[in-house]
Design a protein around this motif. Structure first.
Motif, PDB file in Angstrom:
ATOM      1  N   GLY A 529       0.788  -1.226   0.000  1.00 26.44           N
ATOM      2  CA  GLY A 529       0.000   0.000   0.000  1.00 26.44           C
ATOM      3  C   GLY A 529       0.817   1.271   0.000  1.00 26.44           C
ATOM      4  O   GLY A 529       0.262   2.367   0.132  1.00 26.44           O
ATOM      5  N   ARG A 530       2.157   1.171  -0.130  1.00 21.60           N
ATOM      6  CA  ARG A 530       2.998   2.372  -0.154  1.00 21.60           C
ATOM      7  C   ARG A 530       2.902   3.028  -1.530  1.00 21.60           C
ATOM      8  O   ARG A 530       2.809   2.346  -2.549  1.00 21.60           O
ATOM      9  CB  ARG A 530       4.440   2.003   0.179  1.00 21.60           C
ATOM     10  N   LYS A 531       2.956   4.357  -1.540  1.00 22.45           N
ATOM     11  CA  LYS A 531       2.686   5.108  -2.760  1.00 22.45           C
ATOM     12  C   LYS A 531       3.764   6.153  -3.009  1.00 22.45           C
ATOM     13  O   LYS A 531       4.125   6.914  -2.112  1.00 22.45           O
ATOM     14  CB  LYS A 531       1.302   5.768  -2.676  1.00 22.45           C
ATOM     15  N   LEU A 532       4.245   6.180  -4.253  1.00 21.32           N
ATOM     16  CA  LEU A 532       5.260   7.130  -4.695  1.00 21.32           C
ATOM     17  C   LEU A 532       4.738   7.861  -5.916  1.00 21.32           C
ATOM     18  O   LEU A 532       4.254   7.238  -6.869  1.00 21.32           O
ATOM     19  CB  LEU A 532       6.558   6.390  -5.038  1.00 21.32           C
ATOM     20  N   LEU A 533       4.856   9.178  -5.903  1.00 17.66           N
ATOM     21  CA  LEU A 533       4.424  10.002  -7.032  1.00 17.66           C
ATOM     22  C   LEU A 533       5.654  10.567  -7.741  1.00 17.66           C
ATOM     23  O   LEU A 533       6.553  11.108  -7.085  1.00 17.66           O
ATOM     24  CB  LEU A 533       3.539  11.154  -6.545  1.00 17.66           C
ATOM     25  N   ILE A 534       5.698  10.419  -9.052  1.00 12.33           N
ATOM     26  CA  ILE A 534       6.755  11.039  -9.850  1.00 12.33           C
ATOM     27  C   ILE A 534       6.120  12.129 -10.705  1.00 12.33           C
ATOM     28  O   ILE A 534       5.341  11.841 -11.621  1.00 12.33           O
ATOM     29  CB  ILE A 534       7.474  10.009 -10.743  1.00 12.33           C
ATOM     30  N   ASP A 535       6.392  13.366 -10.355  1.00 14.14           N
ATOM     31  CA  ASP A 535       5.832  14.556 -11.007  1.00 14.14           C
ATOM     32  C   ASP A 535       4.321  14.654 -10.771  1.00 14.14           C
ATOM     33  O   ASP A 535       3.689  13.708 -10.293  1.00 14.14           O
ATOM     34  CB  ASP A 535       6.172  14.589 -12.495  1.00 14.14           C
ATOM     35  N   ALA A 536       3.784  15.837 -11.099  1.00 11.87           N
ATOM     36  CA  ALA A 536       2.394  16.118 -10.719  1.00 11.87           C
ATOM     37  C   ALA A 536       1.586  16.793 -11.809  1.00 11.87           C
ATOM     38  O   ALA A 536       0.438  17.167 -11.580  1.00 11.87           O
ATOM     39  CB  ALA A 536       2.381  16.995  -9.456  1.00 11.87           C
ATOM     40  N   GLY A 537       2.154  16.952 -13.006  1.00 14.73           N
ATOM     41  CA  GLY A 537       1.403  17.606 -14.070  1.00 14.73           C
ATOM     42  C   GLY A 537       1.293  19.105 -13.851  1.00 14.73           C
ATOM     43  O   GLY A 537       1.822  19.664 -12.894  1.00 14.73           O
ATOM     44  N   ILE A 538       0.586  19.763 -14.753  1.00 14.59           N
ATOM     45  CA  ILE A 538       0.448  21.209 -14.698  1.00 14.59           C
ATOM     46  C   ILE A 538      -0.687  21.582 -13.747  1.00 14.59           C
ATOM     47  O   ILE A 538      -1.535  20.749 -13.403  1.00 14.59           O
ATOM     48  CB  ILE A 538       0.207  21.784 -16.108  1.00 14.59           C
TER      49      ILE A 538
END
Length: 755
Positions: A529-538
């Motif tokens: 359930g661990r979550k990593l975000l790469i970039d976030a958009g505009i």
């Protein structure tokens, strides 16, 4: 069998439900025309033998065919190749710089035109020639989120365009509906002019929202407070607004001694005008039709039940505009009205048992009962469409409602008195300003106080909504033994399914490539359930925030912003305050003002911010995450303004179950990518810099030899890699073309699912 009286009493309600069911089926299921027609004929034949029950089948199938016939035709591709087009303005702006045009024959459809340097001069009914190209609708499409492209196409809107004043030529005026041209549109313009004359801008934005439902220009702070308090419904013109206006007019006519049919005619006409000023919103039309039913009962001395008039309003609205069935505002308006009609009496019966003075019962307990009923009726829809609900919204409504009932008639009085005496209008406007200031302040304060009580649900499935309303219907019929028995069975069954679902559910490894419209945004999830975000958009859209909340994700263990470009970090600026981030990894600490503001905001919220570059590894996830770039020299050059932001872009090599993914950010150095990847076999390549020519030379693909290439944020690509890759037997994916893409690993093998 049902008693005849009961059957007739609810015939309008059943008709509305059958029409809605037929429309819903037509939108989601494709059935042969001849099969539906056969069912209609069969139902007509069996009417006598089934004692009329087969009429329901006939009505259901007829609604299905009607909805199918009302769907807009396919858009000819040649429309998007035109360099010039003509259209009639059918919706002019109040505050935002957009107008809606209806294309002239032989073309068909509507186009939303954005005015780049002016919001004045274009009026309803103007025939315009636009020297600009119509662009297809390209709103982001992502798993579990509404498809606005489809919704707008169902409304007849086929595309968007933008133009400057020099590109717009007026051909002719007054081509619209004479009633709209002569009464409603001028009245709408007059209201805006009066408000701009006497009130500050912040008041006008709120007032236009309350009076005519124009809520697009509200400040982010006020919008957030309205969402946290559950008061967004106050900005949809509905029974509250129509009721206040009608009551004021009714009292005035009574004072003037006007009664009978003349009063009915005046009330109907003025209500029609106000509904038109409000933009013919379905909620306003629904309230107006119910008001007309009430007006008509006075001279006829025969009253329709509120539930019947609500059903009749729903039938008329669906027949006139079938697309309103899928409108969130329409669904909320009708469920709230139905709940108020059916649930409020039950609550009142309970409240009457409380020994209270009559004045308190009338001024506090009755509005409280109405607010509780509306909250109960709309709760599952709010959870489905907005991923949250405010259980204490009835208390906020109880506090704000008295102010709204004073603001609406006072605003109309200011507009009317401005025709007679600017001095009187100015005096009244000062009072209006104080009421609006008090309302804004109270909403903001309530937003802060009630924010901790917001319940986040994620996007609940449609069967759960139907299940909730089924239980609610059984509760309303609690006096029947059968209803109590069914409630216990359904409640137990629901509890078993809920517990079983939680017991068997377990997180799965997945990588979601979001379609944010522009830029990159990738969410990685592991089996714990661990979550990593790469970039976030505009930050022009709320895609990232909406997607996370729809999944009921309110904490990201870590996030990586590859470089300080707004189409990579901007989505975090619009991240819902309910979502927290544990660690943020960035290449450099310096950047533009938006980047600096983001770092300050996240740091203030407790996010640990660290710089990361070549040689670093991120541990604690179900993936192996290596940082390949940037190196220290490039970061030093950037700090001296000798390197661009793309040159300090983080490059990650991520591995899972033998599959290697190369996330390139906006790095455009093919030699650097080949060098940093080393001997690793790259199976999935995230195309550098959104498919740019410089970042995607043919030798890059020849060297890395990926199985899949994913482009994010642009289609078609400047490098035209969509035409190059198939010849190389490389699977090409693009979030702008395909929508959001989910990558899973069943049996350890990568498998993509497009939206």
């Amino acid at each position: 069998m049902l008693k005849p009286a009961y059957g007739m009493k609810l015939s309008a309600v059943r008709t509305l439900l059958l029409i809605a069911a037929g429309f819903f089926t037509a939108e989601h299921v494709n059935i042969s025309f001849w099969l539906v027609l056969t069912l209609i004929v069969l139902g007509l034949i069996l009417i006598r033998s089934t004692r009329g029950i087969s009429v329901y089948l006939v009505l259901l199938c007829t609604a299905y065919l009607y909805r199918h016939s009302a769907q807009p035709p396919a858009v000819p591709p040649m429309i998007y190749q035109l360099r010039q087009f003509q259209g009639v303005v059918i919706q002019e702006p109040l505050a935002h710089p957009e107008i809606t045009l209806k294309l002239l024959s032989p073309l068909s459809g509507k186009v939303v035109l954005r005015l780049q340097d002016s919001i004045s001069g274009q009026r309803y009914g103007d025939l315009l020639s636009i020297s600009s190209q119509i662009r297809p609708l390209d709103y982001p499409r992502n798993p579990g989120l509404p498809d606005y492209n489809r919704q707008l196409l169902n409304q007849g809107i086929i595309g968007r365009a933008s133009a400057r004043r020099s590109q717009i030529r007026l051909i002719r005026r007054h081509l619209g509906n004479p009633v709209l041209n002569g009464i409603i549109i001028p009245a709408r313009r007059y209201l805006v002019r009066v408000f701009h004359r006497y009130l500050p801008q912040c008041d006008i934005k709120l007032l236009l929202g309350l009076l005519v439902g124009e809520k697009g220009e509200l400040s982010p702070e006020l919008s957030s407070a309205l969402a946290d308090t559950g008061l967004w419904h106050l900005l949809a013109v509905s029974g509250l607004h129509i009721g206040v206006v009608v009551t004021a007019i009714y009292l005035l006519l009574s004072v003037l001694g006007i009664r009978g049919w003349l009063r009915f005619a005046i009330l109907t006409l003025l209500t029609l005008i106000y509904t038109g000023i409000a933009g013919w919103q379905p909620s306003a039309v629904r309230a107006a039709i119910m008001s007309w039913a009430l007006f008509l009962s006075i001279p006829l001395q025969r009253r329709l039940t509120s539930l019947t008039s609500l059903a009749v309003a729903g039938i008329l609205i669906l027949i006139l505009n079938p697309d309103t069935l899928s409108s969130v505002g329409t669904q909320l308006s009708f469920t709230a009205a139905a709940a108020i009609i059916t649930i409020t009496p039950k609550i009142q019966d309970r409240l009457r048992q409380i020994p209270t003075p009559a004045r308190i019962r009338k001024s506090i307990l009755l509005p409280l009962a109405v607010s509780i009923a509306a909250t109960a009726g709309t709760l599952p829809l709010l959870a489905r469409y907005f991923y949250r609900f405010q259980p204490l919204s009835f208390l906020a409504t109880l506090l704000i409602l008295p102010l709204i009932t004073m603001i609406i008639p006072l605003a109309l009085l200011v507009s009317f008195s401005s025709l007679l005496s600017p001095v009187i209008a100015g005096t009244l406007a000062q009072t209006l300003h104080l009421l609006l200031l008090l309302t804004r302040t109270l909403i903001t304060v309530l937003g802060k106080l009630l924010c901790p009580t917001v319940v986040f649900t994620g996007r609940i499935p449609a069967p759960a909504v139907w299940y909730y309303y089924g239980l609610l219907l059984l509760i309303l019929n609690w006096h029947h033994n059968r209803a109590r028995t069914l409630f216990r069975i359904a409640g137990l069954l629901g509890l078993v399914l809920l517990v079983t679902g939680y017991a068997i559910h377990k997180p799965r490894t997945a990588i979601t490539f979001l379609d944010t419209g522009a830029g990159d945004a990738v969410l990685l999830e592991d089996t714990l359930g661990r979550k990593l975000l790469i970039d976030a958009g505009i930050d022009r859209t709320d895609v990232l925030s909406d997607y996370l909340l729809s999944r009921n994700i309110r904490h990201l263990d870590a996030a990586i912003v590859t470089h300080p470009d707004r189409d990579h970090y901007g989505g975090l600026l619009r991240l819902d305050p309910a979502i927290s981030i544990g660690h943020l990894f960035i290449p450099v600490l310096s950047g533009d003002t938006g980047y600096q503001r983001l770092l300050q905001y996240l740091q203030a919220r407790g996010t640990v911010i660290k710089t990361a570059g070549a040689g670093a590894e991120l541990q604690g996830f179900g993936f192996q995450i290596h940082f390949l770039a940037p190196d220290r020299l490039t970061c030093w050059l950037y700090s001296r303004k000798l390197a661009a932001t793309n040159q300090v872009s983080i490059v990650n090599l991520i591995s899972y179950s033998g599959t290697n993914l190369l996330f390139t950010g906006d790095c455009e150095s093919a030699s650097l990518l080949k060098q940093t990847a080393g001997s690793a076999r790259i199976h999935i390549l995230k195309s550098p810099h959104h498919g740019s020519r410089r970042g995607n030379p043919p030798e890059l693909f020849a060297s890395l030899q990926p199985d899949y290439v994913i482009v994010m944020g642009r289609y078609p690509t400047p490098a035209r890699i969509e035409s190059i890759l198939p010849a190389k037997r490389i699977t090409y994916l693009n979030t702008r073309r395909d929508g959001g893409i989910i990558l899973r690993f069943p049996g350890g093998k990568p498998q993509f699912r497009r939206n």
